[in-house]
Design a protein around this motif. Sequence first.
Motif, mmCIF file in Angstrom:
data_model
loop_
_atom_site.group_PDB
_atom_site.id
_atom_site.type_symbol
_atom_site.label_atom_id
_atom_site.label_comp_id
_atom_site.label_asym_id
_atom_site.label_seq_id
_atom_site.Cartn_x
_atom_site.Cartn_y
_atom_site.Cartn_z
ATOM 1 N N GLN A 162 0.970 -1.183 0.424
ATOM 2 C CA GLN A 162 -0.011 0.101 -0.063
ATOM 3 C C GLN A 162 0.615 1.381 0.228
ATOM 4 O O GLN A 162 0.505 2.341 -0.450
ATOM 5 C CB GLN A 162 -0.913 -0.300 0.873
ATOM 6 C CG GLN A 162 -2.620 -0.995 0.826
ATOM 7 C CD GLN A 162 -2.396 -2.649 0.757
ATOM 8 O OE1 GLN A 162 -1.802 -2.909 1.617
ATOM 9 N NE2 GLN A 162 -3.291 -3.164 -0.042
ATOM 10 N N ARG B 168 2.728 1.978 -3.211
ATOM 11 C CA ARG B 168 2.071 2.142 -4.459
ATOM 12 C C ARG B 168 1.358 3.381 -4.383
ATOM 13 O O ARG B 168 0.841 4.812 -5.185
ATOM 14 C CB ARG B 168 0.124 1.421 -4.286
ATOM 15 C CG ARG B 168 0.829 -0.297 -5.125
ATOM 16 C CD ARG B 168 -0.964 -1.249 -5.111
ATOM 17 N NE ARG B 168 -0.111 -2.679 -5.612
ATOM 18 C CZ ARG B 168 -0.509 -3.488 -4.966
ATOM 19 N NH1 ARG B 168 -1.346 -3.866 -3.816
ATOM 20 N NH2 ARG B 168 0.272 -5.091 -5.749
ATOM 21 N N GLY B 169 1.448 3.820 -3.122
ATOM 22 C CA GLY B 169 0.871 5.416 -2.856
ATOM 23 C C GLY B 169 2.225 6.439 -3.770
ATOM 24 O O GLY B 169 1.325 7.010 -4.566
ATOM 25 N N TYR C 261 1.274 6.244 -7.086
ATOM 26 C CA TYR C 261 0.192 6.559 -7.915
ATOM 27 C C TYR C 261 -0.033 8.187 -7.150
ATOM 28 O O TYR C 261 -0.804 9.368 -7.618
ATOM 29 C CB TYR C 261 -0.794 5.914 -7.753
ATOM 30 C CG TYR C 261 -0.485 4.263 -8.770
ATOM 31 C CD1 TYR C 261 0.071 4.743 -10.064
ATOM 32 C CD2 TYR C 261 -0.583 3.053 -7.991
ATOM 33 C CE1 TYR C 261 0.411 3.724 -10.836
ATOM 34 C CE2 TYR C 261 -0.452 1.774 -8.389
ATOM 35 C CZ TYR C 261 -0.169 2.534 -9.911
ATOM 36 O OH TYR C 261 0.772 0.850 -10.812
ATOM 37 N N LEU C 262 -0.391 7.997 -6.171
ATOM 38 C CA LEU C 262 -0.328 9.432 -5.195
ATOM 39 C C LEU C 262 0.156 10.088 -5.371
ATOM 40 O O LEU C 262 1.338 10.588 -5.027
ATOM 41 C CB LEU C 262 -1.075 8.966 -3.672
ATOM 42 C CG LEU C 262 -1.933 7.916 -3.763
ATOM 43 C CD1 LEU C 262 -2.104 7.595 -2.337
ATOM 44 C CD2 LEU C 262 -3.598 8.073 -4.263
ATOM 45 N N ARG C 263 -0.636 11.507 -6.196
ATOM 46 C CA ARG C 263 0.105 13.308 -5.689
ATOM 47 C C ARG C 263 -0.529 14.242 -5.484
ATOM 48 O O ARG C 263 -1.269 14.645 -5.448
ATOM 49 C CB ARG C 263 -0.178 12.843 -7.626
ATOM 50 C CG ARG C 263 0.863 12.363 -8.510
ATOM 51 C CD ARG C 263 2.410 12.823 -8.095
ATOM 52 N NE ARG C 263 2.509 11.520 -9.300
ATOM 53 C CZ ARG C 263 3.275 10.062 -8.881
ATOM 54 N NH1 ARG C 263 3.090 9.743 -7.984
ATOM 55 N NH2 ARG C 263 3.946 9.290 -9.933
ATOM 56 N N ARG C 264 0.292 15.009 -4.602
ATOM 57 C CA ARG C 264 0.256 15.802 -4.253
ATOM 58 C C ARG C 264 -1.206 17.539 -5.409
ATOM 59 O O ARG C 264 -1.710 17.946 -4.651
ATOM 60 C CB ARG C 264 0.889 16.871 -3.706
ATOM 61 C CG ARG C 264 1.763 16.612 -2.068
ATOM 62 C CD ARG C 264 2.229 17.716 -1.909
ATOM 63 N NE ARG C 264 1.818 18.781 -1.053
ATOM 64 C CZ ARG C 264 2.758 19.839 -1.969
ATOM 65 N NH1 ARG C 264 3.807 19.459 -2.533
ATOM 66 N NH2 ARG C 264 2.006 21.283 -1.978
ATOM 67 N N ASN C 265 -0.326 17.047 -6.608
ATOM 68 C CA ASN C 265 -0.989 18.049 -7.193
ATOM 69 C C ASN C 265 -1.536 19.234 -7.296
ATOM 70 O O ASN C 265 -2.705 19.021 -6.840
ATOM 71 C CB ASN C 265 -2.599 17.284 -8.248
ATOM 72 C CG ASN C 265 -2.806 17.968 -9.559
ATOM 73 O OD1 ASN C 265 -1.990 18.132 -9.901
ATOM 74 N ND2 ASN C 265 -4.232 17.357 -9.498
ATOM 75 N N PRO C 266 -0.770 20.172 -6.093
ATOM 76 C CA PRO C 266 -1.255 20.917 -6.390
ATOM 77 C C PRO C 266 -1.254 23.085 -7.130
ATOM 78 O O PRO C 266 -0.758 22.003 -7.425
ATOM 79 C CB PRO C 266 0.191 21.422 -4.766
ATOM 80 C CG PRO C 266 1.150 21.499 -5.658
ATOM 81 C CD PRO C 266 0.492 20.069 -6.254
#
Lengths: 88, 424
Positions: A35, A38-39, A42-47
């Motif tokens: 987990q 994969r975080g 794939y996971l992004r802050r995208n501010p």
Amino acid sequence: MVLLPCPHCGPRDAAEFGYVGERAARPDPGAATPQQWRGYLYLRRNPAGWADELWLHRAGCGRYLAMSRHTVTGDIRAVRDAATGGAD
Amino acid sequence: MKLRRSLPRPARYSGFGLLRHALGGAPWPPVWRRHDLRDRYDVVVIGGGVHGLATAYYLAANHGVNNVAVLERGYLGGGASGRNTAIIRSNYLTPEGVAFYHRSVRLYESLAADLNFNVMFSQRGHLTLAHTDSALRTMRWRAEVNKLQGVDSSLVGRSEIGSLVPHLDVSDRPRFPILGGLWHPPGGIVRHDAVVWGYARGADAAGVHLHQDTEVVGIDVTGGRVQGVRTNRGRIAAPAVVACTAGWASTVCDLAGVALPITTFPLQAAVTEPVRPFLDTVVVSGTRHVYVSQTDRGELVFGAAVDPFPSYSSRGSLEFTEGVAAHVLELMPALAPVRILRQWAGLCDMTPDFSPVMGPTPVEGFYVDVGWGTYGFKAGPVAGETMASLVATGKTPDLIAPFDLARFTDGRLVGERGAAAVGH
């Protein structure tokens, strides 16, 4: 034309650069859970604001650059060679 | 799925009504009303585009849930819903994607009648061109997946393409000659503003409150459960909050502490001066990074791939204009004298697998309908229908189960890159 500042080559056309992605701390592959891994993948802050990014000056010096860029205004407040200075 | 038809309806638009207004000179009633903000709603929808409005409409129409607020920071349909190139199709690559968009095309087919609002859906056919062997291979794959799902989609050769689109250069002259194409007759274009206004009118008539100029500045979460939202006009308590934004999904969901696998890129489009009708299909070229259609007013609409780096600004660039013009002229050299009238940009929330993110989140009562990349508008009706069903019943519809947020941490990606857009 959008100009990006390269610490080695000076201001250059953004078309010479490749956007690599957000800079994020890489978890220890041996210790991270799937987990967590994969975080990281794939996971992004995208501010909508200042973002810490990795760019490649592929049609110039070929160096990876660490850039602090504003995703709304396009301003750049800091750029350096990703391999030198500053802890990631 | 069967729609319940017990809704209060707005005064019906009809030819007779048009005549009566023309002769009598009576002002038309507003299409939707303004309301004061209630301090509590059963469902708060963030984002007044086609997804948010459709979600609110189907909550009221299919489930009888009408104590619903749609919160829009700007004006209805001012974001991606008014900036896309209005193309509708269902010829995707994955079985999950095809089934989902197939339902959307079906809903679009009956939308004008359902909403009593002419959305000008023109099923003129959608043609994707292949300029390389690998593109042709992917199209053959897509055609077979489409056929298995009951979607009209087939591979066509150069001579058929020449007769479908008379001004297309099907010779060996271009650097990348056209080798074949994927022909999808049910695809077409729609009037995107009308879809937004039609859903807004239907939702308003059913009792939904549409709040424009209302920005969500905070989402209250306690004990892992959503409590409501804070806006520039005050606080709202709500047991269910649905994020339906395109372009600001990461910032909105960050308010609830939900991290998303999204990066936001602008996508630019342009429109030419009007010319006589000559193009009655939608033409797409992945290799050329461009898609072309002609509106009912005669303008040619060009769309492209997303910009090369992320941004929340919707500025246009000269690089785009030059690129799109060069690519269009490779396809249709006869367009050389036609001038571009204007260009614009919209924001695309790109996901790693080019599929959306729909469903529950780790925060109970907080749902997402985000990550719509370059394919959000064509999914508006089915996204609204399925999200409404999820929020009203608590059960995830089969159509959207594959698109849940947990797929990224569980490793169940739905790779739609081969059919989602051009030039990625």
